[in-house]
Scaffold this motif. Structure first.
Motif, PDB file in Angstrom:
ATOM      1  N   PRO A   1       0.726  -1.246  -0.222  1.00 33.52           N
ATOM      2  CA  PRO A   1       0.061   0.081  -0.069  1.00 33.52           C
ATOM      3  C   PRO A   1       0.932   1.206  -0.058  1.00 33.52           C
ATOM      4  N   THR A   2       2.144   1.395   0.499  1.00 28.66           N
ATOM      5  CA  THR A   2       2.994   2.248   0.522  1.00 28.66           C
ATOM      6  C   THR A   2       3.379   2.753  -0.861  1.00 28.66           C
ATOM      7  N   VAL A   3       3.570   1.727  -1.451  1.00 28.18           N
ATOM      8  CA  VAL A   3       4.059   1.930  -2.818  1.00 28.18           C
ATOM      9  C   VAL A   3       2.979   2.320  -3.759  1.00 28.18           C
ATOM     10  N   ASP A   4       1.938   1.900  -3.579  1.00 31.11           N
ATOM     11  CA  ASP A   4       0.781   2.263  -4.396  1.00 31.11           C
ATOM     12  C   ASP A   4       0.373   3.580  -4.074  1.00 31.11           C
ATOM     13  N   CYS A   5       0.439   4.213  -2.758  1.00 29.21           N
ATOM     14  CA  CYS A   5       0.170   5.411  -2.343  1.00 29.21           C
ATOM     15  C   CYS A   5       1.228   6.542  -2.932  1.00 29.21           C
ATOM     16  N   ALA A   6       2.452   6.100  -3.133  1.00 28.42           N
ATOM     17  CA  ALA A   6       3.677   6.928  -3.717  1.00 28.42           C
ATOM     18  C   ALA A   6       3.312   7.110  -5.103  1.00 28.42           C
ATOM     19  N   GLU A   7       2.942   5.996  -5.763  1.00 27.49           N
ATOM     20  CA  GLU A   7       2.712   5.931  -7.245  1.00 27.49           C
ATOM     21  C   GLU A   7       1.475   6.776  -7.677  1.00 27.49           C
ATOM     22  N   ALA A   8       0.594   6.716  -6.888  1.00 27.25           N
ATOM     23  CA  ALA A   8      -0.836   7.415  -7.132  1.00 27.25           C
ATOM     24  C   ALA A   8      -0.512   8.938  -6.975  1.00 27.25           C
ATOM     25  N   ARG A   9       0.389   9.174  -5.671  1.00 29.82           N
ATOM     26  CA  ARG A   9       0.615  10.781  -5.637  1.00 29.82           C
ATOM     27  C   ARG A   9       1.554  11.174  -6.652  1.00 29.82           C
ATOM     28  N   SER A  10       2.318  10.481  -7.078  1.00 25.14           N
ATOM     29  CA  SER A  10       3.244  10.941  -8.006  1.00 25.14           C
ATOM     30  C   SER A  10       2.615  11.172  -9.499  1.00 25.14           C
ATOM     31  N   PHE A  11       1.643  10.568  -9.661  1.00 22.83           N
ATOM     32  CA  PHE A  11       0.759  10.607 -10.795  1.00 22.83           C
ATOM     33  C   PHE A  11      -0.030  11.888 -10.742  1.00 22.83           C
ATOM     34  N   TYR A  12      -0.467  12.148  -9.695  1.00 22.00           N
ATOM     35  CA  TYR A  12      -1.076  13.489  -9.532  1.00 22.00           C
ATOM     36  C   TYR A  12      -0.356  14.750  -9.357  1.00 22.00           C
ATOM     37  N   LEU A  13       0.853  14.580  -8.686  1.00 19.65           N
ATOM     38  CA  LEU A  13       1.848  15.816  -8.907  1.00 19.65           C
ATOM     39  C   LEU A  13       2.577  16.043 -10.002  1.00 19.65           C
ATOM     40  N   ASP A  14       2.664  14.967 -10.864  1.00 15.04           N
ATOM     41  CA  ASP A  14       3.046  14.975 -12.250  1.00 15.04           C
ATOM     42  C   ASP A  14       2.113  15.835 -12.909  1.00 15.04           C
ATOM     43  N   ARG A  15       0.859  15.827 -12.999  1.00 16.01           N
ATOM     44  CA  ARG A  15      -0.002  16.509 -13.843  1.00 16.01           C
ATOM     45  C   ARG A  15       0.023  17.912 -13.253  1.00 16.01           C
ATOM     46  N   ILE A  16      -0.257  18.070 -12.067  1.00 16.28           N
ATOM     47  CA  ILE A  16      -0.357  19.465 -11.347  1.00 16.28           C
ATOM     48  C   ILE A  16       0.998  20.202 -11.919  1.00 16.28           C
ATOM     49  N   ASP A  17       2.208  19.583 -11.932  1.00 15.34           N
ATOM     50  CA  ASP A  17       3.297  20.307 -12.312  1.00 15.34           C
ATOM     51  C   ASP A  17       3.375  20.351 -13.637  1.00 15.34           C
ATOM     52  N   LEU A  18       2.813  19.810 -14.746  1.00 17.64           N
ATOM     53  CA  LEU A  18       2.811  20.019 -15.974  1.00 17.64           C
ATOM     54  C   LEU A  18       1.826  21.020 -16.356  1.00 17.64           C
ATOM     55  N   LEU A  19       0.878  21.230 -15.638  1.00 16.00           N
ATOM     56  CA  LEU A  19       0.031  22.374 -15.817  1.00 16.00           C
ATOM     57  C   LEU A  19       0.552  23.534 -15.336  1.00 16.00           C
ATOM     58  N   GLU A  20       1.367  23.645 -14.010  1.00 12.56           N
ATOM     59  CA  GLU A  20       1.531  25.107 -13.656  1.00 12.56           C
ATOM     60  C   GLU A  20       2.810  25.372 -14.215  1.00 12.56           C
ATOM     61  N   ARG A  21       3.690  24.235 -14.939  1.00 11.23           N
ATOM     62  CA  ARG A  21       4.852  24.529 -15.703  1.00 11.23           C
ATOM     63  C   ARG A  21       4.615  25.199 -16.838  1.00 11.23           C
ATOM     64  N   THR A  22       3.335  24.520 -17.578  1.00 12.00           N
ATOM     65  CA  THR A  22       3.002  25.268 -18.682  1.00 12.00           C
ATOM     66  C   THR A  22       2.596  26.543 -18.779  1.00 12.00           C
ATOM     67  N   ALA A  23       1.767  26.953 -17.531  1.00 16.30           N
ATOM     68  CA  ALA A  23       1.309  28.146 -17.632  1.00 16.30           C
ATOM     69  C   ALA A  23       2.421  29.159 -17.101  1.00 16.30           C
ATOM     70  N   GLU A  24       3.742  28.792 -16.645  1.00 16.11           N
ATOM     71  CA  GLU A  24       4.777  29.732 -16.208  1.00 16.11           C
ATOM     72  C   GLU A  24       5.315  29.814 -17.436  1.00 16.11           C
ATOM     73  N   ASN A  25       5.776  28.967 -18.460  1.00 14.42           N
ATOM     74  CA  ASN A  25       6.288  29.124 -19.731  1.00 14.42           C
ATOM     75  C   ASN A  25       5.351  29.940 -20.553  1.00 14.42           C
ATOM     76  N   ALA A  26       4.264  29.759 -20.613  1.00 10.04           N
ATOM     77  CA  ALA A  26       3.250  30.699 -21.483  1.00 10.04           C
ATOM     78  C   ALA A  26       3.287  32.211 -21.178  1.00 10.04           C
ATOM     79  N   ALA A  27       3.275  32.593 -19.927  1.00  3.30           N
ATOM     80  CA  ALA A  27       3.294  33.766 -19.401  1.00  3.30           C
ATOM     81  C   ALA A  27       3.756  33.734 -17.777  1.00  3.30           C
ATOM     82  N   PRO A  28       4.966  33.930 -17.632  1.00  9.69           N
ATOM     83  CA  PRO A  28       5.386  34.210 -16.269  1.00  9.69           C
ATOM     84  C   PRO A  28       4.866  35.025 -15.231  1.00  9.69           C
ATOM     85  N   GLU A  29       4.490  36.328 -15.912  1.00 13.28           N
ATOM     86  CA  GLU A  29       4.051  37.367 -15.223  1.00 13.28           C
ATOM     87  C   GLU A  29       2.508  37.439 -14.809  1.00 13.28           C
ATOM     88  N   ILE A  30       1.929  36.412 -15.569  1.00 17.84           N
ATOM     89  CA  ILE A  30       0.356  35.915 -14.979  1.00 17.84           C
ATOM     90  C   ILE A  30       0.223  34.790 -15.064  1.00 17.84           C
TER      91      ILE A  30
END
Length: 139
Positions: free
Chosen positions: A64-93
């Motif tokens: 269960p610990t591995v499952d938790c870590a994998e699932a959390r990594s899945f969500y954090l990767d998507r969150i990071d992708l979206l936030e990083r893309t917004a930062e690349n599109a327009a850092p000021e906004i």
């Protein structure tokens, strides 16, 4: 009356993407609050593995610990992708872009409630750029 973004730009536009791809990416972005909540809950629930079944869909017997870590990594990767893309599109906004694309609010809401520091034309140009960059990142 709010501005409605046309789902498809002219093919001559520098940020053109197919209408159906735009809708796919838009619905991808609208899942952001779900990812944030799930990542937060997985972090908090990692101490109680029996409660993880709601967030982890797995048909195999495993740690269960591995499952938790994998699932959390899945969500954090998507969150990071979206936030990083917004930062690349327009850092000021970037924070306004993230709010706009993840909650479906209009420029008027961002201007009146959050005092976005740009005009409507600039915001929607950067909004289109965001989806164009996200399309490239999600290929």
């Amino acid at each position: 009356m709010s501005t409605v973004i046309r789902p498809e730009l002219s093919k001559s536009s520098k940020y053109w993407i197919d209408r159906h791809r735009y809708y796919e990416l838009k619905h991808f972005c609208l899942q952001y609050p779900i990812w944030k909540k799930a990542a937060q809950m997985l972090d908090a629930l990692s101490k109680s593995p029996s409660l993880l079944e709601e967030y982890i869909k797995s048909g195999r017997i495993s740690d269960p610990t591995v499952d938790c870590a994998e699932a959390r990594s899945f969500y954090l990767d998507r969150i990071d992708l979206l936030e990083r893309t917004a930062e690349n599109a327009a850092p000021e906004i970037a924070k306004y872009l993230v709010t706009g694309v993840t909650s479906g609010v209009s420029y008027d809401f961002l201007k009146s409630r959050l005092d976005i520091p740009c005009c409507k034309e600039t915001y929607y140009d950067l909004y289109r750029r965001f989806f164009w960059l996200l399309d490239r990142a999600r290929k």
